[in-house]
Design an enzyme around this catalytic site. Structure first.
Site, mmCIF file in Angstrom:
data_model
loop_
_atom_site.group_PDB
_atom_site.id
_atom_site.type_symbol
_atom_site.label_atom_id
_atom_site.label_comp_id
_atom_site.label_asym_id
_atom_site.label_seq_id
_atom_site.Cartn_x
_atom_site.Cartn_y
_atom_site.Cartn_z
ATOM 1 N N ASP A 93 24.684 79.442 -7.421
ATOM 2 C CA ASP A 93 23.571 80.030 -8.189
ATOM 3 C C ASP A 93 24.006 81.238 -9.014
ATOM 4 O O ASP A 93 23.526 81.434 -10.137
ATOM 5 C CB ASP A 93 22.444 80.477 -7.246
ATOM 6 C CG ASP A 93 21.781 79.300 -6.561
ATOM 7 O OD1 ASP A 93 21.953 78.163 -7.042
ATOM 8 O OD2 ASP A 93 21.090 79.518 -5.550
HETATM 9 P P1 NAP Z 1 24.870 79.334 -3.253
HETATM 10 O O1 NAP Z 1 24.177 79.239 -4.550
HETATM 11 O O2 NAP Z 1 24.059 79.206 -2.025
HETATM 12 O O3 NAP Z 1 26.031 78.225 -3.266
HETATM 13 C C1 NAP Z 1 26.932 78.117 -2.224
HETATM 14 C C2 NAP Z 1 27.848 76.943 -2.523
HETATM 15 O O4 NAP Z 1 28.899 76.990 -1.570
HETATM 16 C C3 NAP Z 1 27.166 75.592 -2.376
HETATM 17 O O5 NAP Z 1 26.952 75.017 -3.630
HETATM 18 C C4 NAP Z 1 28.132 74.764 -1.491
HETATM 19 O O6 NAP Z 1 28.462 73.557 -2.184
HETATM 20 C C5 NAP Z 1 29.356 75.664 -1.351
HETATM 21 N N1 NAP Z 1 29.916 75.664 0.012
HETATM 22 C C6 NAP Z 1 29.287 75.706 1.180
HETATM 23 N N2 NAP Z 1 30.154 75.679 2.199
HETATM 24 C C7 NAP Z 1 31.392 75.610 1.641
HETATM 25 C C8 NAP Z 1 32.703 75.539 2.174
HETATM 26 N N3 NAP Z 1 32.949 75.544 3.499
HETATM 27 N N4 NAP Z 1 33.745 75.492 1.307
HETATM 28 C C9 NAP Z 1 33.537 75.472 -0.039
HETATM 29 N N5 NAP Z 1 32.303 75.533 -0.590
HETATM 30 C C10 NAP Z 1 31.244 75.597 0.244
HETATM 31 O O7 NAP Z 1 25.688 80.699 -3.129
HETATM 32 P P2 NAP Z 1 25.770 81.961 -4.108
HETATM 33 O O8 NAP Z 1 26.269 81.557 -5.455
HETATM 34 O O9 NAP Z 1 26.532 82.980 -3.322
HETATM 35 O O10 NAP Z 1 24.263 82.415 -4.317
HETATM 36 C C11 NAP Z 1 23.481 83.070 -3.316
HETATM 37 C C12 NAP Z 1 22.049 82.567 -3.297
HETATM 38 O O11 NAP Z 1 21.304 83.222 -2.263
HETATM 39 C C13 NAP Z 1 21.323 82.852 -4.595
HETATM 40 O O12 NAP Z 1 20.393 81.834 -4.856
HETATM 41 C C14 NAP Z 1 20.610 84.151 -4.279
HETATM 42 O O13 NAP Z 1 19.486 84.414 -5.119
HETATM 43 C C15 NAP Z 1 20.184 83.878 -2.854
HETATM 44 N N6 NAP Z 1 19.838 85.158 -2.217
HETATM 45 C C16 NAP Z 1 20.822 85.993 -1.827
HETATM 46 C C17 NAP Z 1 20.480 87.252 -1.341
HETATM 47 C C18 NAP Z 1 21.512 88.261 -0.941
HETATM 48 O O14 NAP Z 1 21.125 89.351 -0.571
HETATM 49 N N7 NAP Z 1 22.790 87.939 -1.029
HETATM 50 C C19 NAP Z 1 19.149 87.637 -1.252
HETATM 51 C C20 NAP Z 1 18.176 86.733 -1.669
HETATM 52 C C21 NAP Z 1 18.541 85.517 -2.153
HETATM 53 P P3 NAP Z 1 28.957 72.266 -1.357
HETATM 54 O O15 NAP Z 1 27.868 71.952 -0.403
HETATM 55 O O16 NAP Z 1 29.171 71.214 -2.388
HETATM 56 O O17 NAP Z 1 30.207 72.669 -0.661
#
Ligand code: NAP
Length: 466
Positions: free
Chosen positions: A393
């Site tokens: 994301d």
């Molecule tokens: P993400 O959008 O959740 O994407 C994580 C990706 O990691 C997935 O597409 C997955 O694809 C891949 N993955 C999972 N396990 C893996 C592994 N063992 N090896 C390789 N790839 C792996 O993560 P992000 O880009 O960090 O975004 C964070 C999300 O959380 C955002 O939507 C954000 O708004 C939300 N959020 C975060 C917070 C905060 O405080 N950090 C707060 C509110 C909301 P595969 O399944 O194909 O592997």
């Protein structure tokens, strides 16, 4: 007689002194936590502060027997120790949700027992504080339990909605607040107190059910702030200064954190609470066409080995794979070959604020190599290879290019501006928002499938051979 009175007043001042010291240490702790370099020290200040508060409370004049307290300390300490030892870093958000539920329940229980024991004899001011504490404590308890269940996958993470839900919730809140106000003018009305208690428990469930799991960190930080305010109200009700100080700090820092997270996602708090973001019916995401281009590990290694600048972009997948140490290893190998290595940190990458900073610090990545979004984005056009490690994301260009996308306006790391992008992920899984990512279909983007730790380990060897 006089001797006994002096001893009592000495004890009183000593307890108040430990509370003051605890308050100062909590503030120093928060200050330290605001920067990765000082975060560890800040945590220690806060721990010592908590120890001071416990010591002071154990000497409190109202304590008549220690048996139950000691039993609680042993049991609580054992459970806390086991949790921190066994729960993996990736499950920290749900662990925190559970702690909030227990903390808020404790605050609610103190309020309920005080009202049960003393009732209207407490007087209007104390009943007001107690009712406030019970209201916030109860809704935080059930709200946090639902947050825990969603994050742990015990209930579906998608928003659970029904027609007229916002109206129903508003009516429920109005009825709860109505009971609260009635109690203020009629402190003896025990029925109103217990109805308010039941409604607040129900409101916590109804408040969190329609919120998607992706927004849970914001919700938890908000619930954290409610739990803090409940603790501060308890402090007023039972005349305890450290509860007032710690509760207020907790309440406001939780609220500020929620606002900062919303800002990083370009969303408002009301949108998070009432927007049912991430529901199955959410439209607006780009339905990307074309094929994702799979790349070969040896080619990626050669590309990186002969690059001038490589930028690592960690995300949630790096955390689940526990790949932070091997990322550091790969960075060292590249560094030895004269490649400039940087890390791009998105404020909401992972599942909690500072998630990536903590993991990379654990792997001894120097803080000077971490770049925030505003610093690194102008640098992507000069970057030969941007390596996206389990992030999705936070690198989705739809947020920038598609005004209809549910994440439109969320600041992103503009990796698509790099000369080449390599995405390390296991397969075609979506990000936490459940949206398709058009980045993966771009010409300059290659997909290296596999567990991030496994792919990175093989890359270390391949770069050494290149
Ligand atoms: P993400 O959008 O959740 O994407 C994580 C990706 O990691 C997935 O597409 C997955 O694809 C891949 N993955 C999972 N396990 C893996 C592994 N063992 N090896 C390789 N790839 C792996 O993560 P992000 O880009 O960090 O975004 C964070 C999300 O959380 C955002 O939507 C954000 O708004 C939300 N959020 C975060 C917070 C905060 O405080 N950090 C707060 C509110 C909301 P595969 O399944 O194909 O592997």
């Amino acid at each position: 007689m006089e001797h006994a009175a002096t001893a009592v007043s000495f004890k009183y001042y000593f307890v108040e002194f430990t509370y003051l010291l605890a308050g100062i240490l909590f503030i120093m702790g928060l200050k330290g936590l605001s920067h990765p370099d000082t975060a560890r020290r800040g945590m220690h200040y806060a721990e010592i502060g908590m120890l001071m508060a416990i010591i002071g409370t154990l000497l409190h004049r109202d304590i008549v027997s220690y048996e139950w307290i000691i039993a609680g300390l042993i049991l609580g300490g054992a459970i806390g120790g086991a949790i921190s030892y066994w729960v993996p870093m990736t499950a920290l958000p749900q662990r925190t949700a559970l702690s909030h539920a227990f903390g808020a329940f404790a605050a609610a229980l103190v309020g309920i027992s005080e009202y049960y024991r003393e009732g209207a004899a407490l007087g209007e001011i104390k009943v007001t504080a107690l009712a406030f504490e019970v209201l916030l404590g109860s809704l935080t308890t059930t709200g946090s339990l639902i947050a825990f269940a969603k994050l742990q996958g015990l209930v579906p993470g998608a928003p659970m909605t029904f027609k007229g839900q916002n109206f129903f919730n508003m009516a429920l809140l109005a009825a709860t607040v109505g009971c609260f106000i009635y109690l203020l003018v009629t402190p003896a009305a025990a029925v109103a107190f217990y109805i308010m208690l039941g409604l607040a428990f129900l409101f916590g469930v109804m408040l969190v059910m329609p919120i998607g799991a992706a927004d849970m960190p914001v919700v938890m930080s908000l619930l954290n702030s409610y739990a803090g305010l409940a603790a501060a109200a308890t402090g007023f009700a039972i005349s305890n200064n450290v509860l007032i100080i710690a509760g207020t700090l907790d309440g406001f820092s939780g609220f500020i954190l929620s606002v900062l997270m919303c800002k990083a996602m370009n969303r408002s708090i009301t949108n998070v609470l009432f927007g049912a973001f991430g529901s199955a019916t959410d439209g607006g995401g780009t339905q990307a066409g074309g094929e994702m281009r799979e790349v070969n590990l040896e080619d990626v290694a050669t590309q990186m080995a002969y690059a001038r600048q490589v930028v690592f972009v960690p995300g949630y997948g790096m955390a689940t794979a526990q790949a932070q140490h091997v990322v550091r290893e790969l960075a060292d190998v590249l560094d030895e070959r004269g490649v400039t290595v940087k890390y791009a940190i998105h404020p909401v990458a992972g599942r909690m604020p500072g998630h990536m900073n903590v993991l990379l610090a654990e792997a001894n990545v120097p803080y000077s190599s971490l770049y925030e979004l505003e610093q690194i984005n102008p640098d992507f056009p000069n970057t030969d290879v941007a390596v996206v490690i389990g992030a999705n994301d936070v690198v989705n260009p739809d947020a920038r290019d598609n005004p209809k996308s549910p994440i439109a306006g969320m600041p992103i790391l503009e990796v698509d501006h790099a000369k080449a992008v390599i995405v390390l992920k296991r397969g075609k899984g979506k990000g936490f928002s459940g949206l398709e990512n058009p980045l993966f279909f771009k010409e300059n983007c290659g997909m290296l499938y596999g567990d991030a730790k496994d792919s990175l380990t093989r890359l270390v060897h391949a770069v050494q051979q290149a």
